[in-house]
Design an enzyme around this catalytic site. Structure first.
Site, PDB file in Angstrom:
ATOM      1  N   TYR A   1      16.016  17.408   4.884  1.00 21.18           N
ATOM      2  CA  TYR A   1      15.429  17.665   3.571  1.00 21.18           C
ATOM      3  C   TYR A   1      16.551  17.572   2.540  1.00 21.18           C
ATOM      4  O   TYR A   1      17.430  18.428   2.516  1.00 21.18           O
ATOM      5  CB  TYR A   1      14.786  19.060   3.546  1.00 21.18           C
ATOM      6  CG  TYR A   1      13.963  19.323   4.795  1.00 21.18           C
ATOM      7  CD1 TYR A   1      12.640  18.911   4.889  1.00 21.18           C
ATOM      8  CD2 TYR A   1      14.538  19.955   5.914  1.00 21.18           C
ATOM      9  CE1 TYR A   1      11.893  19.124   6.046  1.00 21.18           C
ATOM     10  CE2 TYR A   1      13.810  20.162   7.078  1.00 21.18           C
ATOM     11  CZ  TYR A   1      12.494  19.749   7.139  1.00 21.18           C
ATOM     12  OH  TYR A   1      11.768  19.950   8.288  1.00 21.18           O
TER      13      TYR A   1
ATOM     14  N   ASP B   1       0.653  21.855  16.949  1.00 17.89           N
ATOM     15  CA  ASP B   1       1.542  21.956  15.779  1.00 17.89           C
ATOM     16  C   ASP B   1       2.336  20.648  15.710  1.00 17.89           C
ATOM     17  O   ASP B   1       3.301  20.475  16.442  1.00 17.89           O
ATOM     18  CB  ASP B   1       2.462  23.175  15.957  1.00 17.89           C
ATOM     19  CG  ASP B   1       3.395  23.372  14.772  1.00 17.89           C
ATOM     20  OD1 ASP B   1       3.254  22.660  13.758  1.00 17.89           O
ATOM     21  OD2 ASP B   1       4.274  24.261  14.875  1.00 17.89           O
TER      22      ASP B   1
ATOM     23  N   HIS C   1       3.292  30.138  16.287  1.00 20.92           N
ATOM     24  CA  HIS C   1       4.621  30.619  16.680  1.00 20.92           C
ATOM     25  C   HIS C   1       4.342  31.628  17.783  1.00 20.92           C
ATOM     26  O   HIS C   1       4.157  32.811  17.513  1.00 20.92           O
ATOM     27  CB  HIS C   1       5.364  31.248  15.503  1.00 20.92           C
ATOM     28  CG  HIS C   1       5.642  30.248  14.410  1.00 20.92           C
ATOM     29  ND1 HIS C   1       5.928  30.596  13.118  1.00 20.92           N
ATOM     30  CD2 HIS C   1       5.669  28.890  14.431  1.00 20.92           C
ATOM     31  CE1 HIS C   1       6.122  29.495  12.395  1.00 20.92           C
ATOM     32  NE2 HIS C   1       5.966  28.450  13.171  1.00 20.92           N
TER      33      HIS C   1
ATOM     34  N   GLU D   1      11.045  19.954  16.660  1.00 25.13           N
ATOM     35  CA  GLU D   1      10.730  19.570  15.288  1.00 25.13           C
ATOM     36  C   GLU D   1      11.936  19.493  14.365  1.00 25.13           C
ATOM     37  O   GLU D   1      12.051  20.219  13.391  1.00 25.13           O
ATOM     38  CB  GLU D   1       9.713  20.546  14.696  1.00 25.13           C
ATOM     39  CG  GLU D   1      10.035  22.028  14.871  1.00 25.13           C
ATOM     40  CD  GLU D   1       9.002  22.903  14.159  1.00 25.13           C
ATOM     41  OE1 GLU D   1       8.784  22.692  12.958  1.00 25.13           O
ATOM     42  OE2 GLU D   1       8.419  23.786  14.794  1.00 25.13           O
TER      43      GLU D   1
ATOM     44  N   HIS E   1      16.286  24.842   9.265  1.00 25.88           N
ATOM     45  CA  HIS E   1      15.491  25.592  10.257  1.00 25.88           C
ATOM     46  C   HIS E   1      15.891  25.226  11.676  1.00 25.88           C
ATOM     47  O   HIS E   1      16.722  24.360  11.912  1.00 25.88           O
ATOM     48  CB  HIS E   1      13.982  25.382  10.023  1.00 25.88           C
ATOM     49  CG  HIS E   1      13.502  23.957  10.128  1.00 25.88           C
ATOM     50  ND1 HIS E   1      13.286  23.333  11.333  1.00 25.88           N
ATOM     51  CD2 HIS E   1      13.178  23.039   9.172  1.00 25.88           C
ATOM     52  CE1 HIS E   1      12.841  22.113  11.125  1.00 25.88           C
ATOM     53  NE2 HIS E   1      12.777  21.889   9.816  1.00 25.88           N
TER      54      HIS E   1
ATOM     55  N   ASP F   1     -16.462  41.434  -1.822  1.00 28.74           N
ATOM     56  CA  ASP F   1     -17.226  41.601  -0.581  1.00 28.74           C
ATOM     57  C   ASP F   1     -17.198  40.345   0.282  1.00 28.74           C
ATOM     58  O   ASP F   1     -18.064  40.135   1.125  1.00 28.74           O
ATOM     59  CB  ASP F   1     -18.665  42.018  -0.881  1.00 28.74           C
ATOM     60  CG  ASP F   1     -19.372  40.992  -1.751  1.00 28.74           C
ATOM     61  OD1 ASP F   1     -18.702  40.042  -2.213  1.00 28.74           O
ATOM     62  OD2 ASP F   1     -20.594  41.133  -1.961  1.00 28.74           O
TER      63      ASP F   1
ATOM     64  N   HIS G   1       7.522  25.508   3.654  1.00 22.09           N
ATOM     65  CA  HIS G   1       6.169  26.057   3.804  1.00 22.09           C
ATOM     66  C   HIS G   1       5.297  25.663   2.612  1.00 22.09           C
ATOM     67  O   HIS G   1       4.464  26.457   2.156  1.00 22.09           O
ATOM     68  CB  HIS G   1       6.211  27.578   3.974  1.00 22.09           C
ATOM     69  CG  HIS G   1       6.758  27.998   5.303  1.00 22.09           C
ATOM     70  ND1 HIS G   1       7.154  29.277   5.590  1.00 22.09           N
ATOM     71  CD2 HIS G   1       6.982  27.277   6.433  1.00 22.09           C
ATOM     72  CE1 HIS G   1       7.602  29.328   6.837  1.00 22.09           C
ATOM     73  NE2 HIS G   1       7.511  28.130   7.357  1.00 22.09           N
TER      74      HIS G   1
ATOM     75  N   HIS H   1       9.828  26.205  18.627  1.00 20.23           N
ATOM     76  CA  HIS H   1       9.327  27.552  18.909  1.00 20.23           C
ATOM     77  C   HIS H   1       8.266  27.448  19.991  1.00 20.23           C
ATOM     78  O   HIS H   1       7.667  26.385  20.197  1.00 20.23           O
ATOM     79  CB  HIS H   1       8.749  28.185  17.637  1.00 20.23           C
ATOM     80  CG  HIS H   1       7.752  27.309  16.929  1.00 20.23           C
ATOM     81  ND1 HIS H   1       6.437  27.220  17.313  1.00 20.23           N
ATOM     82  CD2 HIS H   1       7.885  26.445  15.887  1.00 20.23           C
ATOM     83  CE1 HIS H   1       5.808  26.351  16.525  1.00 20.23           C
ATOM     84  NE2 HIS H   1       6.662  25.854  15.653  1.00 20.23           N
TER      85      HIS H   1
ATOM     86  N   GLU I   1       7.560  16.414  14.451  1.00 25.37           N
ATOM     87  CA  GLU I   1       7.305  17.573  15.310  1.00 25.37           C
ATOM     88  C   GLU I   1       6.321  17.203  16.405  1.00 25.37           C
ATOM     89  O   GLU I   1       5.225  16.703  16.126  1.00 25.37           O
ATOM     90  CB  GLU I   1       6.735  18.724  14.469  1.00 25.37           C
ATOM     91  CG  GLU I   1       6.331  19.940  15.288  1.00 25.37           C
ATOM     92  CD  GLU I   1       5.968  21.139  14.428  1.00 25.37           C
ATOM     93  OE1 GLU I   1       5.467  20.935  13.302  1.00 25.37           O
ATOM     94  OE2 GLU I   1       6.184  22.276  14.891  1.00 25.37           O
TER      95      GLU I   1
ATOM     96  N   ASP J   1       2.309  18.404   8.094  1.00 19.50           N
ATOM     97  CA  ASP J   1       2.490  19.332   9.211  1.00 19.50           C
ATOM     98  C   ASP J   1       1.176  20.052   9.360  1.00 19.50           C
ATOM     99  O   ASP J   1       0.833  20.914   8.546  1.00 19.50           O
ATOM    100  CB  ASP J   1       3.636  20.299   8.894  1.00 19.50           C
ATOM    101  CG  ASP J   1       3.910  21.278  10.041  1.00 19.50           C
ATOM    102  OD1 ASP J   1       3.062  21.399  10.951  1.00 19.50           O
ATOM    103  OD2 ASP J   1       4.974  21.929  10.003  1.00 19.50           O
TER     104      ASP J   1
ATOM    105  N   ARG K   1      10.187  15.499   8.531  1.00 12.67           N
ATOM    106  CA  ARG K   1      10.176  16.284   9.777  1.00 12.67           C
ATOM    107  C   ARG K   1       9.326  15.513  10.778  1.00 12.67           C
ATOM    108  O   ARG K   1       8.345  14.863  10.397  1.00 12.67           O
ATOM    109  CB  ARG K   1       9.614  17.697   9.551  1.00 12.67           C
ATOM    110  CG  ARG K   1       9.494  18.518  10.821  1.00 12.67           C
ATOM    111  CD  ARG K   1       9.343  20.034  10.587  1.00 12.67           C
ATOM    112  NE  ARG K   1       8.136  20.413   9.872  1.00 12.67           N
ATOM    113  CZ  ARG K   1       8.067  20.729   8.592  1.00 12.67           C
ATOM    114  NH1 ARG K   1       9.165  20.723   7.860  1.00 12.67           N
ATOM    115  NH2 ARG K   1       6.925  21.053   8.030  1.00 12.67           N
TER     116      ARG K   1
HETATM  117  N1  GLY Z   1       3.780  24.568  11.100  1.00 11.61           N
HETATM  118  C1  GLY Z   1       4.687  25.599  11.335  1.00 11.61           C
HETATM  119  C2  GLY Z   1       5.847  25.145  12.070  1.00 11.61           C
HETATM  120  O1  GLY Z   1       6.076  23.973  12.175  1.00 11.61           O
HETATM  121  O2  GLY Z   1       6.548  25.916  12.649  1.00 11.61           O
HETATM  122 MN    MN Z   2       6.302  24.217  14.402  1.00  6.46          MN
HETATM  123 MN    MN Z   3       4.556  22.516  12.227  1.00  6.77          MN
END
Ligand code: GLY
Ligand code: MN
Ligand code: MN
Length: 443
Positions: free
Chosen positions: A392, A275, A365, A388, A354, A42, A247, A358, A412, A264, A410
């Site tokens: 890696y 982000d 996103h 970004e 990647h 619940d 992720h 975005h 970003e 991140d 990374r």
């Molecule tokens: N934190 C998700 C991305 O960087 O797209």
């Molecule tokens: Mn991002």
């Molecule tokens: Mn990110």
């Protein structure tokens, strides 16, 4: 309830008007609030309003439906929402209620959500088309089909004949940010900048061998909450080779001396997301290899940003980042071959799997097409996106010298396209290796 200043009420009204002009007087728009979702038994997940619903109303409650009926003489904007209920409000908090919705949200009419079965079919009657986010909420899909079947069952032939995806129209509107939205986005970014700095400070101050990733996550999210914001997405705090898991979300490992930490994390403020990613040495000093790869990712970000201006293709930023990363990986000996072959063969995917960015907005996103008629979309003022790049090197990458293995980086940042080029909304946050080292030496 709702968070509406007069300015935002006008903004929501203008968005609804534009949408109604686009769909025309033959159509109806139907949009439901996000449903509440069970976390366990619940207990519910923290409630987050549907982004489109938020965009058109600013209303934060569940159990609501917005109907836009362009040209309707007795009111075009109709909201169904929960009724006031003294007992329930004592458990769950205040409700706006239909009586107050008109003034608070600027809608023409508001009814109890419990009356929707009786009222909504009447609003759809005679409308040729219904715009609706098909397939988003299976429960609401069934209700809508039920209303339409009931209308058809009556044989009056006046039920909508066509159901169209609402998404595309709203996606295009949401892609272009207005000044009031940019103020909120900048606030989300500024809170996030403080959060990243807090984490870097906490890392360098932590007693040796005592630091865990979740402690840094707590530092980040503490900054969010103390500024009336929350995580826009699950914060990623990865030390050492965990940074190579794109992720990564466990955030549970011990941070070892000499490791890099990738964070991140972005705040959501009044619905709008930041982000941002930074990668820093836990002890405040990059090793030679960490520094070489960090400098390379920085250079790739610079190359991508150099493309960010009106009229440039969105994909040009990724292409520039890939070229810079490929050159650098060849120079450092992580890749072998001729540059043109490496670029054409996308060989750097081994270490950069990647894309470079975005759209960013109400969703991290965010909505909006990346390609139009098969070609990369051209940038226009008002678009906001991330840049970004990363590298890696998996811990088991046997084909590269051991000194590179297990490094994940990374960087970003959040970028607005302006008339003259672009503005990095997150430019104030230390980014280059020497800036990060200087910050960590001073905190
Ligand atoms: N934190 C998700 C991305 O960087 O797209
Ligand atoms: Mn991002
Ligand atoms: Mn990110």
């Amino acid at each position: 309830m709702a968070l509406l200043t007069a300015e935002w009420r006008r903004l929501h009204a203008a968005r609804r008007k534009r949408l109604m002009e686009m769909v025309g007087t033959e159509a109806i728009v139907v949009l439901a609030a996000a449903p509440e979702r069970v976390r366990s038994r619940d207990t519910l997940y923290p409630y987050r309003q549907d982004s489109n619903f938020l965009y058109l109303t600013g209303f934060l409650e569940p159990d609501a439906v917005l109907a836009l009926v362009p040209g309707r003489r007795y009111g075009e904007v109709i909201l169904f929402c929960r009724e006031r209920d003294r007992e329930r409000e004592g458990w769950d908090g205040p409700r706006l209620g239909p009586e107050r919705a008109g003034a608070a949200l600027g809608v023409d009419d508001a009814y109890p959500i419990s009356d929707i079965d009786d009222i909504l079919p009447g609003l759809m009657e005679g409308r040729a088309r219904a715009y609706y986010p098909l397939g988003l909420d299976a429960g609401f899909d069934l209700k809508l089909i039920g209303w339409v079947n009931r209308m058809r069952g009556r044989g009056d032939g006046r039920a909508p004949q066509e159901f169209l995806q609402l998404g595309h129209l709203l996606d295009e509107m949401r892609l272009f940010k207005t000044e009031p939205e940019l103020r909120l986005m900048q606030r989300a970014v500024d809170i996030t900048i403080d959060a990243h700095r807090a984490a870097m400070g906490a890392a360098v101050r932590a007693p040796r061998g005592e630091l865990h990733e979740y402690v840094l996550q707590a530092e980040v999210e503490r900054e969010f909450r103390r500024n009336d914001a929350q995580p826009a997405y699950a914060s990623i705090v990865g030390a050492g080779a965990n940074a190579c898991i794109l992720h990564y979300g466990a955030n549970a490992s011990r941070v070892r001396a000499g490791e890099l930490v990738l964070i991140d994390a972005g705040a959501e403020y009044r619905g709008y997301a930041a982000d941002i990613t930074r990668t820093f040495p836990a002890n405040g000093r990059f090793t030679r290899e960490q520094r070489a790869l960090h400098d390379l990712v920085c250079a790739a970000q610079d190359a991508a940003l150099a493309q960010a201006r009106p009229g440039a293709a969105f994909a040009a930023m990724h292409e520039a980042a890939v070229r810079t990363l490929s050159e650098g990986l060849l120079r450092l000996g992580l890749l072998k071959g001729r540059l043109e072959d490496v670029v054409a063969g996308e060989t750097c995917k081994r270490f950069y799997p990647h894309k470079t960015g975005h759209w960013l907005g109400l969703d991290v996103h965010d909505v909006g097409e990346y390609r139009i008629d098969g070609a990369s979309r051209l940038l226009e003022p008002g678009m906001v996106f991330t840049v970004e790049p990363g590298l890696y090197v998996p811990a088991d990458a046997a084909e590269v010298p051991a000194k590179w293995r297990g490094i994940g980086i990374r960087i970003e940042d959040d970028v607005l396209v302006t008339r003259g080029g672009h503005r990095v909304l997150s430019a104030a946050l230390e980014r280059r290796a020497e800036e990060i080292e200087a910050l960590m030496a001073r905190v």
